[in-house]
Design a protein around this motif. Structure first.
Motif, PDB file in Angstrom:
ATOM      1  N   ASN A  87      45.856 107.262  41.202  1.00 55.79           N
ATOM      2  CA  ASN A  87      46.208 107.108  39.852  1.00 55.79           C
ATOM      3  C   ASN A  87      46.471 105.667  39.370  1.00 55.79           C
ATOM      4  O   ASN A  87      45.942 105.420  38.211  1.00 55.79           O
ATOM      5  N   PHE A  88      47.029 104.854  40.307  1.00 54.83           N
ATOM      6  CA  PHE A  88      47.064 103.383  39.937  1.00 54.83           C
ATOM      7  C   PHE A  88      45.745 102.959  39.784  1.00 54.83           C
ATOM      8  O   PHE A  88      45.318 102.043  38.928  1.00 54.83           O
ATOM      9  N   ILE A  89      44.763 103.235  40.735  1.00 54.40           N
ATOM     10  CA  ILE A  89      43.236 102.738  40.621  1.00 54.40           C
ATOM     11  C   ILE A  89      42.687 103.026  39.125  1.00 54.40           C
ATOM     12  O   ILE A  89      41.917 102.327  38.509  1.00 54.40           O
ATOM     13  N   GLN A  90      42.924 104.159  38.831  1.00 57.56           N
ATOM     14  CA  GLN A  90      42.427 104.781  37.525  1.00 57.56           C
ATOM     15  C   GLN A  90      43.265 103.998  36.359  1.00 57.56           C
ATOM     16  O   GLN A  90      42.805 104.258  35.131  1.00 57.56           O
ATOM     17  N   ASN A  97      47.368 115.410  35.037  1.00 58.87           N
ATOM     18  CA  ASN A  97      47.596 116.950  35.273  1.00 58.87           C
ATOM     19  C   ASN A  97      48.885 117.351  35.377  1.00 58.87           C
ATOM     20  O   ASN A  97      49.872 116.760  36.427  1.00 58.87           O
ATOM     21  N   GLU A  98      49.684 118.308  34.734  1.00 61.62           N
ATOM     22  CA  GLU A  98      51.098 118.451  34.752  1.00 61.62           C
ATOM     23  C   GLU A  98      51.699 118.947  35.983  1.00 61.62           C
ATOM     24  O   GLU A  98      52.653 118.636  36.619  1.00 61.62           O
ATOM     25  N   VAL A  99      50.891 120.010  36.715  1.00 68.41           N
ATOM     26  CA  VAL A  99      51.032 120.423  37.844  1.00 68.41           C
ATOM     27  C   VAL A  99      51.190 119.530  39.111  1.00 68.41           C
ATOM     28  O   VAL A  99      52.097 119.344  39.809  1.00 68.41           O
ATOM     29  N   VAL A 100      50.099 118.742  38.958  1.00 69.90           N
ATOM     30  CA  VAL A 100      49.986 117.569  40.121  1.00 69.90           C
ATOM     31  C   VAL A 100      51.081 116.542  39.909  1.00 69.90           C
ATOM     32  O   VAL A 100      51.797 116.180  40.819  1.00 69.90           O
ATOM     33  N   LEU A 165      62.527 119.043  35.310  1.00 69.66           N
ATOM     34  CA  LEU A 165      62.587 119.721  33.769  1.00 69.66           C
ATOM     35  C   LEU A 165      61.978 118.631  32.788  1.00 69.66           C
ATOM     36  O   LEU A 165      61.482 119.295  31.745  1.00 69.66           O
ATOM     37  N   LYS A 166      61.640 117.359  33.096  1.00 67.67           N
ATOM     38  CA  LYS A 166      60.980 116.617  31.983  1.00 67.67           C
ATOM     39  C   LYS A 166      60.167 115.518  32.883  1.00 67.67           C
ATOM     40  O   LYS A 166      60.735 114.799  33.721  1.00 67.67           O
ATOM     41  N   ASN A 167      59.032 115.057  32.550  1.00 67.85           N
ATOM     42  CA  ASN A 167      58.337 114.063  33.422  1.00 67.85           C
ATOM     43  C   ASN A 167      59.159 112.682  33.029  1.00 67.85           C
ATOM     44  O   ASN A 167      59.550 112.494  31.799  1.00 67.85           O
TER      45      ASN A 167
END
Length: 339
Positions: A87-90, A97-100, A165-167
């Motif tokens: 994720n950081f590289i991107q 992705n919500e599940v990930v 509950l919330k990101n």
């Protein structure tokens, strides 16, 4: 003025969308996580193998039950690092992705909490053995079985609920985002989440300080007899304190600064700097997976000897094995001395 407003709004939008405003710095963070993963995975896997095959921790009368769960928590935490590094590289602070994303939050909070809990329990157990050797305590009664370890894992599970509950992996708490979203429920969830984050670190740190001070005091009061066990206890709690202070206290302070920035509504660019600093110090907290083996060595001379014998035989020579000074065990075994 218009340009400044547009730039501020753009930066604020980047914060909300979890995009890294300094991609080069986040690639550096990713590189650190990759190095930690490469070094810590085989190290912790070898320790896990030793606990299961050689030490048979479930039959042990020592802290090996706690230490097994500590290394298990570290390995589960390591599984998250490649995803986080990707994720950081991107240029993203979290997965889109919500599940990930929620799975990562669950794993990171659960296993970091478990790592802290078992470090603390190990020190508390050593505190009772040294400061109150004749007093019965629940740790001594339960550490021979998996009951207390299972209980710790079960108690940690409810603490992960606020994270699901919330990101908030992008530090979105308390007055961050659209003012229309500032509802009572959101404030309660945010407060619960922050309470979990701080209590997971602050309370164990206070306990560790208490145990360390009293064990050191006990060592100074010891004027006659064998002080090897006391010295090893001091080394243990001191190593735990060093690991804890190095890995967890900096990110706690950074989180506090970030919350102040959110609540007091600092300029967006300052909030972004605080968020970037927090992300970096969270990466530092993953060093815990590399430093925990120091705790294993200070906890048991037998563990250190067995580890060197099995994985680095070129560094040792065969003699008679010393009793485990962490437990006072005097049975005869094979000794391995470091060359």
């Amino acid at each position: 003025m218009y340009v400044t407003a547009v730039m501020a709004n753009s930066t604020f939008q980047l914060i909300e969308d979890c995009n890294a405003t300094n991609r080069a710095l986040y690639k550096f963070y990713a590189a650190i996580m990759i190095v930690i993963f490469i070094l810590a995975l085989p190290l912790n896997a070898s320790v896990l193998h030793l606990f299961i095959v050689k030490l048979k921790f479930w039959k042990s009368n020592t802290n090996n039950v706690f230490l097994f769960n500590l290394v298990l928590a570290d390995i589960l935490l390591l599984i998250c690092l490649p995803i986080k590094a990707h994720n950081f590289i991107q240029g993203e602070r979290r997965s889109g992705n919500e599940v990930v994303c929620k799975g990562m939050l669950f794993m990171l909070f659960l296993n970091r909490g478990a790592s802290i809990a078992f470090l603390t329990v190990t020190s508390v157990d050593r505190y009772f053995n040294v400061v109150h050797p004749g007093r019965k305590n629940f740790l001594r009664a339960l550490k021979k079985s998996p009951l207390i370890s299972i209980l710790i894992w079960l108690l940690l599970l409810p603490l992960t609920i606020p994270t699901m509950l919330k990101n908030f992996d992008c530090c979105n708490s308390h007055k961050n985002g659209d003012p229309k979203d500032d509802t009572l429920i959101k404030d309660v969830v945010d407060s619960m989440r922050e309470a979990v984050f701080f209590t997971q670190i602050v309370i164990p740190f206070v306990i560790l300080v208490y145990c360390t001070v009293h064990i050191v005091k006990r060592l100074r009061m010891k004027t006659v007899g064998n002080t090897t066990k006391l010295r090893r206890a001091v080394f243990l709690v001191t190593s735990v304190m060093v690991v804890f202070s190095f890995c967890f206290l900096p990110c706690t302070i950074a989180r506090m600064v970030l919350l102040i920035a959110r609540v007091e509504e600092w300029p967006e660019y300052r909030q972004d700097k605080a968020a970037v600093a927090f992300d970096g110090l969270m990466v530092l907290s993953y060093m815990d997976c590399l430093l925990d083996p120091l705790v294993y060595c200070f906890c048991s001379t037998k563990f250190k000897s067995l580890y060197l014998t099995n994985y680095f035989p070129c560094l040792v020579k065969d003699t008679a094995i010393p009793p485990d000074s962490s437990t006072g065990n005097t049975q005869n075994c094979t000794r391995t001395n470091v060359i």
